[in-house]
Design an enzyme around this catalytic site. Structure first.
Site, PDB file in Angstrom:
ATOM      1  N   SER A 242      24.284  24.542  15.376  1.00 31.29           N
ATOM      2  CA  SER A 242      23.772  23.171  15.360  1.00 31.29           C
ATOM      3  C   SER A 242      22.392  23.181  14.714  1.00 31.29           C
ATOM      4  O   SER A 242      21.798  24.243  14.518  1.00 31.29           O
ATOM      5  CB  SER A 242      23.651  22.648  16.788  1.00 31.29           C
ATOM      6  OG  SER A 242      22.684  23.422  17.478  1.00 31.29           O
ATOM      7  N   LYS A 243      21.894  22.014  14.391  1.00 30.87           N
ATOM      8  CA  LYS A 243      20.573  21.908  13.733  1.00 30.87           C
ATOM      9  C   LYS A 243      19.496  22.616  14.539  1.00 30.87           C
ATOM     10  O   LYS A 243      18.685  23.362  14.012  1.00 30.87           O
ATOM     11  CB  LYS A 243      20.195  20.430  13.583  1.00 30.87           C
ATOM     12  CG  LYS A 243      20.833  19.799  12.371  1.00 30.87           C
ATOM     13  CD  LYS A 243      19.809  19.045  11.558  1.00 30.87           C
ATOM     14  CE  LYS A 243      20.311  18.835  10.143  1.00 30.87           C
ATOM     15  NZ  LYS A 243      20.991  17.607   9.925  1.00 30.87           N
ATOM     16  N   ARG A 244      19.528  22.365  15.845  1.00 29.14           N
ATOM     17  CA  ARG A 244      18.517  22.953  16.718  1.00 29.14           C
ATOM     18  C   ARG A 244      18.565  24.479  16.665  1.00 29.14           C
ATOM     19  O   ARG A 244      17.571  25.163  16.829  1.00 29.14           O
ATOM     20  CB  ARG A 244      18.784  22.468  18.143  1.00 29.14           C
ATOM     21  CG  ARG A 244      17.769  22.880  19.176  1.00 29.14           C
ATOM     22  CD  ARG A 244      17.917  22.023  20.414  1.00 29.14           C
ATOM     23  NE  ARG A 244      19.242  22.198  21.031  1.00 29.14           N
ATOM     24  CZ  ARG A 244      19.505  23.092  21.970  1.00 29.14           C
ATOM     25  NH1 ARG A 244      18.558  23.882  22.404  1.00 29.14           N
ATOM     26  NH2 ARG A 244      20.714  23.197  22.470  1.00 29.14           N
ATOM     27  N   HIS A 245      19.756  24.991  16.436  1.00 25.19           N
ATOM     28  CA  HIS A 245      19.930  26.447  16.425  1.00 25.19           C
ATOM     29  C   HIS A 245      19.933  27.042  15.030  1.00 25.19           C
ATOM     30  O   HIS A 245      20.370  28.162  14.833  1.00 25.19           O
ATOM     31  CB  HIS A 245      21.217  26.809  17.165  1.00 25.19           C
ATOM     32  CG  HIS A 245      21.091  26.630  18.639  1.00 25.19           C
ATOM     33  ND1 HIS A 245      22.125  26.217  19.431  1.00 25.19           N
ATOM     34  CD2 HIS A 245      20.030  26.781  19.454  1.00 25.19           C
ATOM     35  CE1 HIS A 245      21.702  26.138  20.679  1.00 25.19           C
ATOM     36  NE2 HIS A 245      20.438  26.464  20.714  1.00 25.19           N
ATOM     37  N   GLY A 246      19.495  26.278  14.061  1.00 31.19           N
ATOM     38  CA  GLY A 246      19.300  26.901  12.750  1.00 31.19           C
ATOM     39  C   GLY A 246      20.143  26.369  11.602  1.00 31.19           C
ATOM     40  O   GLY A 246      20.049  26.879  10.492  1.00 31.19           O
TER      41      GLY A 246
END
Ligand code: GLU
Length: 471
Positions: A242-246
């Site tokens: 996900s975006k938060r995870h890269g």
């Protein structure tokens, strides 16, 4: 390897160059460079609605930033549409493809019927053997491949091993849509063949496509390239990235302060390994890279690892280069050019600065005080240390007296003066060094402070001290 290796990176320019794409590009680039082969770039811009100039530019920029140079001219897939269509027409002429006159409504009905029977929605081959004379008037046909109905299509994958698909699972795919435009499946095969691609290294979401493409290669009588499907990148929790995870664009990583060489090392390790080695230079990677060491399970993205690698590469990086990168950011930040003296200060202090930073953003941040204009703003801790009545303030005043007239305003001399005071008063060196740090940097953390004082020079250093003591 018998024939010279030719790989390619074939992104669709519908968004930024994301991290998974960058890894695919890196693996193809390394494979080609390892074998002294060729690495091509093909922009798959056939989706005219979603492809944008901006995305194409971002891909070029991202590749250049990562140092993934490609060979020869960029191939734009859309410009080759006529060649794709010609290949489909040849298959029609040879009886290996056929016109399908089904209307969108009929196809929807066909899918629903299959679904109702609990079968996967597939084209049922309605026009496969039908006489085109039966074609309904006014319907422009699509072109479909007459794919084998029995047996299996086997993909010999260099990572996944032998992957078998029952041909009953693969329906007669469309090669040309009813408006005459080629499908992705056709374009890729024609382009890979014409570009002489020997190895297709890409995400394992393309595995079924490879089975379909293999059928098409066989129909066209062309040699099938070797396939290597890389497991996708997952988040640290094992879920889809996900975006938060890269799941960000390569430009976002640049903006977050990562160095391209750290990114290359990190991306390499996302799915490829060489024993327990974590730090692998690009030269070493070219020497060692091979598809046999690509892992079979999804790699997990981990910012902490990336930060550590980046810290390593920052420490290794040439000070002059880092100074240039930092200066460029400071100019943006401050809105004015930096004097030669400020740039010199930054370079002189770079060893101390970079040893404390994990990202370029941190490096820029910790360099700001060197470029700051007097009087400096003090952070709360520095403020407290130098407040009226605080012992740090008196010590700073004493230290000023001891260093103002040194013959040479050098780090060892300044440190010597501070030591002399500490010994005379029974204090510790830090009791003098910390107030000096607070006055010169405006904070309680900085590179070695006597070096900083020397880098600032007598006038600037004494000026900063005077600002504080004059308050
Ligand atoms: N253009 C495709 C994509 O962006 C890749 C095609 C390929 O590698 O064969 O997913």
């Amino acid at each position: 390897m018998s024939s010279p290796v030719v790989t390619r990176f074939a992104p669709s320019p519908t968004g930024y160059l994301h991290i998974g794409g960058a890894r695919t590009a890196l693996f193809n680039w390394l494979f080609a460079r390892h074998f002294g082969g060729t690495f091509r770039l093909r922009i798959e811009d056939t989706d005219r609605q979603r492809s944008t100039e901006d995305a194409i530019e971002k891909i070029f920029e991202g590749m250049r930033w990562l140092g993934l140079d490609w060979d020869g001219d960029v191939v734009f897939q859309f410009s080759r549409a006529a060649l794709h269509a010609a290949a489909a027409r040849r298959l029609i002429d040879e009886g290996k493809a056929y016109y399908c006159y089904c209307t969108p409504e009929e196809l929807t009905a066909m899918r629903e019927e299959a679904r109702a029977k609990g079968l996967p929605p597939r084209y049922n081959g309605y026009w496969r053997d039908r006489d085109p004379a039966e074609a309904p008037p006014g319907v422009s046909p699509a072109v479909r491949l007459k794919s084998p109905r029995e047996g299996e299509t086997v993909v010999q994958d260099l990572v996944q091993g032998e992957v078998r698909f029952s041909n009953t699972e693969l329906d007669d795919m469309i090669l040309l849509r009813s408006d005459g435009t080629p499908t992705y499946m056709l374009s890729v095969v024609v382009d890979d063949h014409d570009m002489g691609i020997t190895h297709v290294i890409r995400g394992d979401d393309h595995l079924t496509n490879s089975a379909r493409q293999s059928q098409l290669y066989m129909a066209l009588g062309w040699e099938i390239p070797a396939f290597a499907h890389i497991p996708l990148i997952h988040g640290p929790d094992g879920a889809k990235l996900s975006k938060r995870h890269g799941a960000l664009g390569v430009d976002a990583y640049r903006d977050l302060g990562y160095l391209p060489e750290a990114m290359r090392n990190y991306l390499l390790r996302l799915g490829w390994s060489h024993g327990d080695d974590e730090i692998i230079s690009t030269a070493q990677a070219i020497e060692w890279f091979g598809v046999e060491s690509i892992g079979r399970s999804p790699a997990r993205f981990d910012f902490a690892k990336l930060d550590n690698l980046n810290g390593h590469y920052l420490r290794e990086a040439d000070n002059h280069r880092l100074t240039g990168l930092v200066a460029a950011e400071l100019v943006k930040d401050l809105g004015h050019a930096l004097s030669d003296d400020v740039i010199r200060r930054i370079e002189v202090c770079m060893d101390g600065l970079k040893s404390r930073a994990k990202t370029l953003v941190q490096l820029v941040d910790s360099s700001k005080f060197l470029a700051a204009q007097r009087p400096l703003a003090l952070d709360p801790k520095a403020e407290k240390m130098l407040a009226a009545g605080a012992p740090g303030r008196d010590r700073l005043a004493a230290l000023r007296g001891a260093i103002a007239d040194l013959d040479s305003f050098s780090a060892p001399q300044i440190e010597g003066a501070a030591r002399g005071l500490a010994e005379a008063t029974g204090d510790k060196l830090g009791d003098y060094a910390q107030p000096l740090r607070a006055a010169l940097s405006g904070s309680t953390v900085s590179p070695p402070i006597f070096e900083v004082a020397e880098a600032l020079g007598r006038d600037e250093a004494l000026g900063r001290i005077a600002d504080v003591l004059g308050r």
